[in-house]
Scaffold this active site. Structure first.
Site, PDB file in Angstrom:
ATOM      1  N   CYS A 120      77.093  58.830  37.505  1.00  0.00           N
ATOM      2  CA  CYS A 120      77.129  59.889  36.493  1.00  0.00           C
ATOM      3  C   CYS A 120      75.800  60.641  36.442  1.00  0.00           C
ATOM      4  CB  CYS A 120      77.425  59.287  35.113  1.00  0.00           C
ATOM      5  SG  CYS A 120      78.889  58.242  35.051  1.00  0.00           S
ATOM      6  N   SER A 128      73.835  72.103  39.586  1.00  0.00           N
ATOM      7  CA  SER A 128      72.749  72.168  40.569  1.00  0.00           C
ATOM      8  C   SER A 128      71.392  71.906  39.918  1.00  0.00           C
ATOM      9  CB  SER A 128      72.741  73.544  41.245  1.00  0.00           C
ATOM     10  OG  SER A 128      73.901  73.713  42.041  1.00  0.00           O
ATOM     11  N   PHE A 152      82.824  65.919  35.811  1.00  0.00           N
ATOM     12  CA  PHE A 152      83.301  65.756  37.191  1.00  0.00           C
ATOM     13  C   PHE A 152      83.039  64.343  37.719  1.00  0.00           C
ATOM     14  CE2 PHE A 152      81.779  70.292  36.963  1.00  0.00           C
ATOM     15  CZ  PHE A 152      83.032  70.859  36.797  1.00  0.00           C
ATOM     16  N   ARG A 238      74.499  62.417  50.656  1.00  0.00           N
ATOM     17  CA  ARG A 238      74.823  63.640  51.393  1.00  0.00           C
ATOM     18  C   ARG A 238      75.305  63.328  52.807  1.00  0.00           C
ATOM     19  NH1 ARG A 238      69.573  66.340  48.527  1.00  0.00           N
ATOM     20  NH2 ARG A 238      70.743  67.179  46.733  1.00  0.00           N
ATOM     21  N   GLN A 274      95.057  82.339  75.619  1.00  0.00           N
ATOM     22  CA  GLN A 274      93.600  82.229  75.606  1.00  0.00           C
ATOM     23  C   GLN A 274      93.034  82.252  74.191  1.00  0.00           C
ATOM     24  OE1 GLN A 274      90.936  85.413  77.281  1.00  0.00           O
ATOM     25  NE2 GLN A 274      90.486  83.832  78.801  1.00  0.00           N
ATOM     26  N   GLN A 332      95.262  77.312  60.752  1.00  0.00           N
ATOM     27  CA  GLN A 332      95.647  78.608  61.336  1.00  0.00           C
ATOM     28  C   GLN A 332      96.465  78.405  62.606  1.00  0.00           C
ATOM     29  OE1 GLN A 332      95.060  81.382  59.776  1.00  0.00           O
ATOM     30  NE2 GLN A 332      95.708  82.894  61.294  1.00  0.00           N
ATOM     31  N   GLU A 359      77.279  66.597  45.724  1.00  0.00           N
ATOM     32  CA  GLU A 359      76.053  66.042  46.324  1.00  0.00           C
ATOM     33  C   GLU A 359      75.043  67.132  46.670  1.00  0.00           C
ATOM     34  OE1 GLU A 359      75.871  63.032  46.011  1.00  0.00           O
ATOM     35  OE2 GLU A 359      77.636  61.935  46.604  1.00  0.00           O
ATOM     36  N   GLU A 363      74.196  76.003  49.135  1.00  0.00           N
ATOM     37  CA  GLU A 363      73.072  76.865  48.756  1.00  0.00           C
ATOM     38  C   GLU A 363      71.845  76.045  48.360  1.00  0.00           C
ATOM     39  OE1 GLU A 363      76.772  78.924  48.805  1.00  0.00           O
ATOM     40  OE2 GLU A 363      76.216  77.156  47.643  1.00  0.00           O
TER      41      GLU A 363
END
Length: 375
Positions: A120, A128, A152, A238, A274, A332, A359, A363
């Site tokens: 927590c 951040s 969260f 991380r 291709q 895709q 984590e 940015e």
């Protein structure tokens, strides 16, 4: 090159992912089922205390070994593997910074996953900017009285142990302390389960402190050391999340490769075009580059080199961004079928998206890297 022991560990994790995780991942996602029994099976293989000391049931392995394990497990179920990274980080906090009594009390039950742990740090108003947390603990005799909330939090309401960073002093990082809070503590409650894009098979909710009385003996380390502990834990956290991204993207790539060989359009398998070949070539190259960066960062952390935080941030930023793109390209290649839940690639894309946020966002990773370069 992997050692014989590392290859065996990797194979064990891959086999578990194939046999115990992959067959159920789709249903767990749909039902929002938290597979506690399966997590405990993973603990039986030593995966609940991968880099904890062996004294209280840890496996005593390295961060590099952990990267191999989480990469392999996430090929079966991203969300389940990711939860195990959180449990490992919370347990590691106690193992690394707790006293002898705390380690003896909690770690045997955490490494077996008799008790499940949550970590927590984030709050509704501080993501951040973690140092701006508002939750506060005030000393009252042999207890601290906690008020505030965490946001969260994976495992919220289900976990037995909450390793929480709470303010005990002045504003800023030096005023934060670390506490072990047991489920059932008076004044501890939980918010409603969040409705999320991905990671649906693990509960996520607020952890709420309302005059929550926590014994002084449950403080980890000294007052004011909590933020330092949190930042030290994030280097490894991380890398763990990056490993989960890599394993998931690898599986998405494999599914796309197989599909491209089988799916026919304009009278031939789409793998003969291709445009698809170039996509597959780029995806394979990107995965290889991501793997090399992750492994290098894990070795740097194991060796305690000065650049370990920068390397961990680089790996987290590059691997999570790259692997999301690989999974998106896999979708895709599947075309309209990739958008259907039956083909599972869409779940991989949904689960991977949050890895670019938690984590430390991509940015924030760039900020960490730049500060280290310019210091």
């Amino acid at each position: 090159m992997l050692s014989e022991e590392q290859s065996a560990i990797q194979d064990m994790a891959r086999n578990f992912a194939t046999e115990k995780l992959a067959p159920h991942a789709k249903q767990w996602d749909e039902d929002k089922h938290f597979p506690v029994d399966t997590l405990r099976e993973m603990a039986g293989l030593g995966f609940a205390g991968i880099y904890l000391q062996e004294e209280h049931g840890g496996s005593g392995l390295s961060r590099f070994d952990a990267a191999l394990i989480f990469e392999a497990l996430s090929g079966g179920c991203t969300s389940t593997a990711a939860y195990m990274t959180i449990h490992n980080m919370a347990s590691w906090m106690i193992d690394s910074f707790g006293n002898a009594e705390q380690r003896a009390k909690y770690l045997p039950r955490l490494t077996s996953m008799e008790w499940i742990a949550s970590y927590c740090l984030t709050e509704p108003g501080s993501g951040s900017d973690a140092g701006a947390m508002r939750s506060r603990a005030v000393r009252d005799g042999d207890h601290y009285v906690l008020n505030g909330s965490k946001a969260f939090i994976s495992g919220s309401g289900v976990s037995d142990i909450y390793v929480a960073m709470v303010r005990t002093g002045d504003e800023g990082a030096k005023g934060v302390s670390c506490f072990i809070i047991e489920k059932g503590t008076p004044g501890l409650s939980f918010g409603a389960n969040e409705k999320k894009m991905g990671w649906n098979n693990q509960p996520t909710a607020q952890v709420i402190f309302e005059d929550c009385r926590v014994p002084v003996e449950n403080r980890v380390g000294e007052e004011g050391e909590g933020f330092k502990f949190a930042m030290m834990g994030l280097d490894g956290g991380r890398l763990n999340i990056a490993a989960c991204s890599l394993g998931t993207a690898q599986r998405a790539f494999e599914k796309a490769l197989e599909y491209a060989k089988q799916r026919e359009q304009f009278g031939q398998p789409i793998a003969e075009f291709q445009a698809i070949q170039f996509k597959l070539a780029d995806m394979a190259t990107d995965l290889e580059a991501a793997r090399l960066m992750l492994y290098e960062a894990a070795k740097t952390l194991d060796e305690g080199k000065p650049e370990k935080t920068r390397k961990s941030a680089m790996a987290k930023r590059y691997v999570t961004d790259t692997c999301f793109n690989v999974a998106n390209e896999a979708l895709q290649i599947h075309g309209g079928y990739g958008y259907l839940q039956d083909y599972e690639v869409e779940r991989m894309v949904r689960d991977l998206r949050v890895h670019q946020i938690l984590e430390g966002t991509s940015e924030i990773m760039r900020m960490i890297i730049a500060r280290d370069l310019l210091k």
